[in-house]
Motif scaffolding. Structure first.
Motif, short mmCIF file in Angstrom:
data_model
loop_
_atom_site.label_atom_id
_atom_site.label_comp_id
_atom_site.label_asym_id
_atom_site.label_seq_id
_atom_site.Cartn_x
_atom_site.Cartn_y
_atom_site.Cartn_z
N MET A 129 5.49 19.27 33.24
CA MET A 129 5.19 18.14 32.47
C MET A 129 6.39 16.86 32.83
N CYS A 130 7.49 17.47 33.33
CA CYS A 130 8.28 16.62 34.12
C CYS A 130 7.75 16.09 35.46
N CYS A 131 6.92 16.65 36.24
CA CYS A 131 6.31 16.27 37.50
C CYS A 131 5.20 15.27 37.10
N ILE A 132 4.45 15.48 36.21
CA ILE A 132 3.42 14.63 35.60
C ILE A 132 4.07 13.34 35.13
N THR A 133 5.28 13.52 34.53
CA THR A 133 5.83 12.17 33.98
C THR A 133 6.40 11.44 35.27
N GLY A 134 6.97 12.02 36.38
CA GLY A 134 7.05 11.50 37.66
C GLY A 134 5.94 10.39 38.18
N LEU A 135 4.65 11.30 38.24
CA LEU A 135 3.53 10.64 38.88
C LEU A 135 3.17 9.37 37.81
N ILE A 178 15.59 14.10 33.26
CA ILE A 178 15.40 12.75 33.95
C ILE A 178 15.46 12.98 35.63
N GLY A 179 15.99 14.10 35.91
CA GLY A 179 16.15 14.16 37.33
C GLY A 179 14.75 14.58 38.06
N ILE A 180 14.03 15.35 37.30
CA ILE A 180 12.75 15.94 38.05
C ILE A 180 11.73 14.56 38.10
N GLN A 237 6.22 17.79 46.27
CA GLN A 237 6.45 19.25 46.82
C GLN A 237 7.38 19.91 46.18
N TYR A 238 8.51 19.22 45.27
CA TYR A 238 9.39 20.24 44.37
C TYR A 238 8.40 20.89 43.34
N TRP A 239 7.32 20.70 42.96
CA TRP A 239 6.35 21.37 42.05
C TRP A 239 6.21 23.00 42.38
N VAL A 240 6.36 22.99 43.84
CA VAL A 240 6.06 24.45 44.06
C VAL A 240 7.08 25.47 43.70
N ILE A 241 8.13 24.70 43.22
CA ILE A 241 9.40 25.67 42.74
C ILE A 241 8.79 26.77 41.46
N ILE A 242 7.83 26.46 40.75
CA ILE A 242 7.34 27.23 39.53
C ILE A 242 6.95 28.65 40.18
N ILE A 243 6.48 28.68 41.21
CA ILE A 243 6.20 30.15 41.86
C ILE A 243 7.38 31.25 41.85
N SER A 244 8.45 30.57 42.44
CA SER A 244 9.53 31.44 42.63
C SER A 244 9.85 31.86 41.09
N GLU A 245 9.71 31.23 39.87
CA GLU A 245 10.16 31.58 38.48
C GLU A 245 9.33 32.91 38.40
#
Length: 576
Positions: free
Chosen positions: A289-295, A69-71, A81-89
């Protein structure tokens, strides 16, 4: 929204998933039960778990209802901008596989926090265990409460009825089924999450059109991946999302009992590393998937924002609102999506219950009470799950009455990650550190991050810290009804004002992404300082099994008695 409630098919799908989770617990408790070391079976699945279920369980544990729900709401309000978080994973996965995980495999300990006792002493061990337990006790009720609150407000489902039933079923299959039940229910629940989320994306794109999704988000500047600002007070930057989040997830995925317990359920380190890689790939898929949902959701509501019209109270409700408005055209889709979100909550709760049981029993009961028969140990662990689960259910009622507890709980859960990572890193990467240094460093890190988090959260609560949002509009809404006019005149909105930020002390404006790094660095600095004052440990006296293999080539040869493998030393001491 008054007419958009669950139909009988939605209730059927939601209830079916809960009953299936309970049936899996029943199966592993009574049908597939084996006569063997019950403690090893309950906590580690007899170390026979496969790569696929463990990988799915790790991913499902990461993706809580808050994430689903939050993403999307994050993307809706603040952009991509939050999407960049996957690099750190991926950086975290490599660190896990080559720096931290080999140590845990070598020691073969049931509780990751037992490492602190082996490396330092019992005081440091207890401190680490207590920090983890406090974090989980405050985190689990939030995991269940947040999605239940959002859905109760847009679907009419009773909040307390939903959380009570879900928690009771989760407690049941975790109590009777152990790790195997938790892992396999996580796997099935993750399937519900993926199916529901993908269905929402497909229907949303069909309604809006993929070209409109891209164009409307582009026009409103929501596509943002290049904020390379070095200012740590900016909420999200590339450096904060990569470096800051690296330390946050390194703590959550490396020294967290919930995750280590699953790594050790694998029969060998090779399969453990493979599950780590699958974990990173799965997280990339879910976050994307969550980021695309937000868009998609923003493109649908562009020009008629429900948040601005106060059709919803806060941005976290935008996705449930969208599902009930658009998804209701497909019979059963709202029920499937609700099942996915609560599956995420159940997954996180079951993982927390099972891991907390291991920590409480192995770290706080077993060392002080003495040995147990395997039958008594298994029974006691099930009692612990039951007690902790009931506590979490009760906390949901308290959270509902005291709204500030959510903010306090999230803050406390975040501030414990840095000190915990710092204590483990001090032990594995600094062979000169001693127990006094670890204890002093751990407490110092906890104090620093606690003060930073508490005061900054208080400033946010009083609107002294605000962050600029992407534009939201109501310019293309249909002619307002009387209800809409009432909403408009009853709104209480505080516009963004940069002067609020200027009046707040600089240190409190530091982004939450840096808290774990601050906590970790504080532990290392104060820990080494205290170790220096009290006398550094001779590296020759530290067993190599307790140090990361990255540093083995640089360590001096151990003295005579320390050539005994650590596991053999522990067995001799316990037998004595």
């Amino acid at each position: 929204m008054a007419d958009n409630h669950f139909e009988w098919l939605d209730y059927f799908i939601f209830g079916f998933l809960l009953l299936l989770s309970a049936a899996i617990g029943f199966y592993f408790a009574f049908v597939a039960k084996k006569k063997q070391n019950t403690r090893l079976e309950y906590l580690l699945g007899s170390k026979t778990m496969g790569v696929f279920p463990i990988s799915m369980s790790l991913i499902a544990s990461y993706i809580s209802g808050i994430s689903l729900i939050g993403i999307p709401s994050e993307i809706y309000v603040y952009g991509t901008q939050y999407w960049v978080i996957i690099i750190s994973e991926y950086l975290v996965s490599g660190t896990i596989a080559y720096a931290y995980l080999p140590v845990f495999y070598k020691l073969q300990i049931t509780s990751s926090y037992e490492y602190l006792r082996l490396r330092f002493d019992e005081r440091v061990h207890i401190l680490g265990s207590i920090l983890f337990i406090i974090k989980m006790l405050l985190y689990l009720p939030i995991v269940v409460y947040v999605p239940a609150l959002a859905f109760s407000q847009v679907t009419g489902i009773n909040l307390h009825l939903t959380t009570a039933i879900a928690c009771v079923i989760c407690i049941f299959y975790t109590t009777v089924g152990g790790l195997k039940a938790v892992v396999w229910t996580d796997t099935i629940q993750m399937g519900a999450m993926v199916t529901g989320s993908l269905a929402v994306i497909i229907i949303g794109i069909k309604e809006v059109g993929i070209s409109n999704v891209i164009e409307r988000n582009k026009v409103t500047d929501r596509f943002e991946f290049d904020n390379f600002s070095l200012d740590p007070t900016e909420r999200h930057t590339v450096w904060g999302l990569i470096i800051g989040n690296y330390f946050y997830w390194l703590a959550n995925c490396t020294v967290n009992q919930s995750v280590v317990q699953r790594y050790l359920a694998m029969p060998n380190r090779k399969k453990g590393n493979l599950s780590v890689l699958n974990f990173a790939i799965g997280i990339t898929f879910f976050v994307s998937m969550c980021c695309i949902t937000g868009l998609v959701v923003f493109a649908y509501y562009d020009g008629c924002d429900p948040l601005s019209l106060q059709k919803i109270r806060k941005a976290d409700q935008i996705l449930p609102y969208f599902v009930m408005e658009v998804g209701s055209v497909v019979p059963g889709l709202p029920g499937l999506f609700v099942s996915g979100v609560f599956s995420a909550a159940l997954s996180s709760m079951s993982t927390g219950l099972n891991s907390m049981t291991g920590v409480i029993f192995e770290d706080l009961i077993r060392p002080f009470v003495g040995s147990f028969s395997e039958k008594k140990a298994s029974f006691l662990m099930k009692i612990i799950v039951l007690i902790v689960g009931i506590f979490c259910v009760a906390m949901v009622f308290i959270v509902d009455k005291l709204g500030t507890l959510i903010q306090a709980g999230k803050s406390l859960a975040g501030i414990t990650t840095g000190p915990l990572l710092g204590m483990f890193t001090l032990g594995m990467f600094f062979p000169w550190a001693n127990a006094k240094g670890a204890l002093f460093g751990g407490l110092s890190g906890l104090i620093v991050t606690s003060l930073l988090s508490i005061f900054s959260q208080a400033a946010i609560a009083h609107d002294r810290i605000q962050y600029p949002q992407k534009p939201l509009s109501t310019s293309r809404c249909p002619p307002p009804t009387l209800s809409d006019i009432d909403y408009f005149f009853s709104r209480k909105e505080i516009p963004y004002n940069s002067n609020y930020m200027k009046e707040t002390p600089w240190i409190l404006k530091i982004s939450y992404l840096w808290y774990s790094l601050i906590g970790t660095v504080t532990v290392l600095l104060f820990g080494m300082f205290a170790s220096c004052l009290s006398g550094f440990t001779d590296p020759k006296l530290v067993n190599k099994d307790l140090i990361t293999p990255i540093l083995h080539r640089f360590l001096p040869e151990p003295k005579g008695k320390d050539k005994i493998p650590l596991q053999q030393e522990e067995e001799i001491l316990r037998d004595t």
